[in-house]
Enzyme design. Structure first.
Site, PDB file in Angstrom:
ATOM      1  N   LYS A 205       0.931  -1.143  -0.140  1.00  0.00           N
ATOM      2  CA  LYS A 205       0.008   0.004   0.012  1.00  0.00           C
ATOM      3  C   LYS A 205       1.068   1.144  -0.139  1.00  0.00           C
ATOM      4  CE  LYS A 205      -3.549   2.240   2.778  1.00  0.00           C
ATOM      5  NZ  LYS A 205      -4.355   2.281   3.909  1.00  0.00           N
ATOM      6  N   GLU A 211      10.692  -4.545   4.331  1.00  0.00           N
ATOM      7  CA  GLU A 211      10.799  -5.900   3.910  1.00  0.00           C
ATOM      8  C   GLU A 211      10.348  -6.325   2.482  1.00  0.00           C
ATOM      9  OE1 GLU A 211       9.319  -4.690   6.501  1.00  0.00           O
ATOM     10  OE2 GLU A 211       9.207  -6.079   8.239  1.00  0.00           O
ATOM     11  N   GLY A 265      -4.701  -1.937   5.104  1.00  0.00           N
ATOM     12  CA  GLY A 265      -3.999  -3.118   4.897  1.00  0.00           C
ATOM     13  C   GLY A 265      -4.677  -4.373   5.120  1.00  0.00           C
ATOM     14  N   ARG A 266      -5.086  -4.952   6.321  1.00  0.00           N
ATOM     15  CA  ARG A 266      -5.585  -5.831   6.828  1.00  0.00           C
ATOM     16  C   ARG A 266      -7.029  -6.185   6.314  1.00  0.00           C
ATOM     17  NH1 ARG A 266      -4.464  -2.458  10.654  1.00  0.00           N
ATOM     18  NH2 ARG A 266      -6.163  -1.594  11.933  1.00  0.00           N
ATOM     19  N   GLU A 351      -4.386  -6.608  15.228  1.00  0.00           N
ATOM     20  CA  GLU A 351      -3.976  -5.132  14.720  1.00  0.00           C
ATOM     21  C   GLU A 351      -4.762  -4.063  14.638  1.00  0.00           C
ATOM     22  OE1 GLU A 351      -0.319  -4.851  11.631  1.00  0.00           O
ATOM     23  OE2 GLU A 351      -2.127  -4.263  10.526  1.00  0.00           O
ATOM     24  N   HIS A 382      -4.714 -32.970  18.432  1.00  0.00           N
ATOM     25  CA  HIS A 382      -3.575 -33.568  18.963  1.00  0.00           C
ATOM     26  C   HIS A 382      -2.416 -32.711  19.719  1.00  0.00           C
ATOM     27  CE1 HIS A 382      -5.760 -37.319  17.661  1.00  0.00           C
ATOM     28  NE2 HIS A 382      -6.050 -36.701  16.597  1.00  0.00           N
ATOM     29  N   LYS A 510       9.741  -0.705  13.686  1.00  0.00           N
ATOM     30  CA  LYS A 510      10.096  -0.231  12.573  1.00  0.00           C
ATOM     31  C   LYS A 510      11.275   0.733  12.500  1.00  0.00           C
ATOM     32  CE  LYS A 510       5.926  -0.907   9.889  1.00  0.00           C
ATOM     33  NZ  LYS A 510       4.972  -0.205   8.947  1.00  0.00           N
TER      34      LYS A 510
END
Ligand code: F6P
Length: 545
Positions: A205, A211, A265-266, A351, A382, A510
């Site tokens: 965005k 990264e 973003g999410r 977030e 399990h 960041k």
């Protein structure tokens, strides 16, 4: 305004004291219509919330609290494009991205729908070109591999959807997701790929995320070992709000798919951030996903609160988090293709609602967002279900159960579904000491051996869960499910009086990482840090090969 002072909250507090010892088992025994009373359908989707620590009075009070915080007004504000993301001064309009009615949605006096539709049209043209071979790689070969480079919302949602829609994938088309700045992620992805047939989608965005830009640069370097700089345009496209940075990176802005600052973003998988989905499955399938999201939007916007799935799930969450003191929420899909669903939900919920400051800037003195976690059933049974059944914490569980598999040749579905249902039943019922005693006697135990073993085999039960049941995981159903959780998170944010749409909490790390990168260089003067960080930097410099 703190919700603690709302009379409806206080009334729930008093009700909690009465209800905390009430057993669901007894409630089921007393009320043969409990399932009908506490279940809701929306199209093909059923929410069974009867296995919760509730009575009708509880639900009435929870709905009264939702009314008291004016949930319906907030819903309208969001859908109509008010700038409810107050700290960033932005509208919150992921619903416009899937607004299949195409009714105008105004932001700052301008309808956003023409721009939304134009990007969808551009995505369609591009996907068609890639699929029909009119968009070819530099050596004239068809594109076979899509590599999405993005992180957070520019990765988790699309990656989850591509996994889940694997049965809808176009023959011959593979999709890969690279997110981690750990070079292992990119290296192990590209080592099997051919640059002639690989298309990179750089999804960011902001187009400033360290990264993503690092991975994209390395991907371009890898590509340039075989392709020429002029060929980059055929192999790199971008999804972003930031045309300037996209151009600076070297991607032709004609090959950029626009998103807007009112897409969080999410919440962005519905936008051009969903391009890898459309490239993998075809635009028609992507549009079916949007249809499902829109269907849930209509449900959320129009259904009365007691019949409204996101409202009911959101308020049940508030009940456990704020009154029963639950810290976490498990989401367990009984569908292997939904393996990444809990990961996406983690970002979506944590977030959004991991906040300690309310909308007026004051510190909060009540609990907000829970820790979200989970993995597909039956595997989770399990691994960690022991703690959910017999541990000391109350962990509400959402069971997500598709009735039919996309893989009927391998017909394990009855076993899978039986396990999901059994877990929900076991959590609710538990097993009393008397029942254990009878079982042990039956098995031949007696005396001190029986007494020693007995307490270990008792299940307290009365542990809550929801079941979301639907016929099959189609694109429409997946769209409904994701939109349902988005709205659930929104409902809770309204109750807690927080802004669910910013994420300042990720900024500090960041900033500090940027300062530490130069410190790690051999010989560089180390900037000011605490002694632990400084020593770790020194050690890393020593150990580095
Ligand atoms: O680190 C948080 C975050 O800002 C998320 O909210 C977002 O989804 C992710 O980073 C990626 O951001 P971008 O799409 O701008 O690269």
């Amino acid at each position: 305004m703190t919700p603690l002072n709302i009379p409806e909250w206080q009334s729930l507090d008093r009700h909690y004291s009465d209800l905390k010892f009430v057993s669901m088992r007894e409630q089921f025994a007393l009320d043969s219509k409990r399932f009908e009373r506490f279940s809701i359908t929306s199209g093909d989707l059923l929410l069974d919330y009867s296995k919760n620590r509730i009575t009708q009075e509880t639900m009435d009070k929870l709905i009264q609290l939702a009314e008291a915080v004016e949930i319906q007004d907030w819903v309208e504000k969001m859908f109509k494009g008010d700038a409810i993301n107050i700290t960033e001064g932005r509208a919150v309009l992921h619903t416009a991205l899937r607004n299949r009615s195409n009714n105008p949605v105004m932001v700052d006096g301008k309808d956003v729908m023409p721009a939304v539709n134009a990007v969808l049209e551009k995505m369609k043209r591009f996907c068609d070109q890639v699929h029909n071979g009119s968009w070819l790689g530099f050596s004239g070969k068809k594109i076979t591999d899509i590599v999405n480079i993005g992180i957070g919302g520019s990765d988790l949602g699309p990656a989850m959807i591509c996994d889940a829609l694997e049965p809808y994938g176009i023959d011959g088309m593979k999709v890969h997701f690279v997110s981690n700045v750990d070079g292992t992620d990119l290296s192990t992805t590209i080592e099997h790929l051919n640059p002639e047939t690989t298309l990179f989608v750089v999804a960011s965005k902001t187009f400033t995320t360290q990264e993503t830009i690092t991975n994209a640069q390395s991907a371009r370097n890898w590509f340039l070992k075989e392709g020429k700089p002029d060929d980059v345009a055929k192999h790199f496209v971008a999804v972003s709000t930031n045309a300037k940075e996209v151009a600076k990176f070297g991607i032709d802005t004609d090959n950029m798919f626009e998103i807007w600052d009112w897409v969080g973003g999410r919440y962005s998988l519905w936008s051009a951030i969903g391009l890898p989905i459309a490239l993998y499955t075809g635009m028609d399938v992507f549009e079916r996903l949007l249809d499902g999201g829109h269907q849930m939007d209509n449900h959320f916007r129009t259904q009365p609160l007691p019949e409204n799935i996101p409202v009911v799930m959101g308020m049940l969450g508030v009940w456990y988090i704020n009154f029963f003191n639950s810290q976490t929420q498990a989401i367990v899909p009984y569908d292997h293709s939904l393996a990444r669903f809990p990961n996406h939900m983690q970002q979506l919920d944590m977030e959004s609602n991991g906040k300690f400051i309310n909308r007026t800037g004051a510190r909060i003195n009540y609990k907000t967002g829970p820790v979200i976690w989970g993995t597909p059933g039956t595997n989770g049974q399990h691994a960690y279900f022991q703690l959910i059944h017999q541990g000391t914490q109350l962990i509400p569980v959402d069971f997500v159960l598709p009735v039919n598999s996309h893989y009927p040749d391998c017909d394990h579905q009855s076993i899978l579904l039986a396990n999901g249902l059994a877990q929900a039943e076991a959590l609710m019922k538990g097993k009393t000491a008397e029942e254990v005693r009878a079982e042990l006697v039956n098995e031949g135990y007696e005396g001190s051996a029986l007494e020693a073993l007995l307490p270990h085999k008792v299940f307290p039960g009365n542990r809550p869960s929801n079941v979301l049941l639907f016929p099959k995981l189609t694109p429409e159903m997946l769209g409904q499910l994701v939109a349902l959780y988005e709205h659930k998170v929104f409902v809770q944010g309204v109750v807690w009086n927080i802004n669910s749409f910013d994420q300042w909490g990720v900024e500090l790390g960041k900033q500090l990482a940027k300062a530490i990168v130069p410190d790690l260089k051999d010989g560089a003067e180390i900037s000011a840090h605490d002694s632990s960080t400084t020593q770790l930097i020194k050690l890393i410099r020593e150990l580095r090969q």
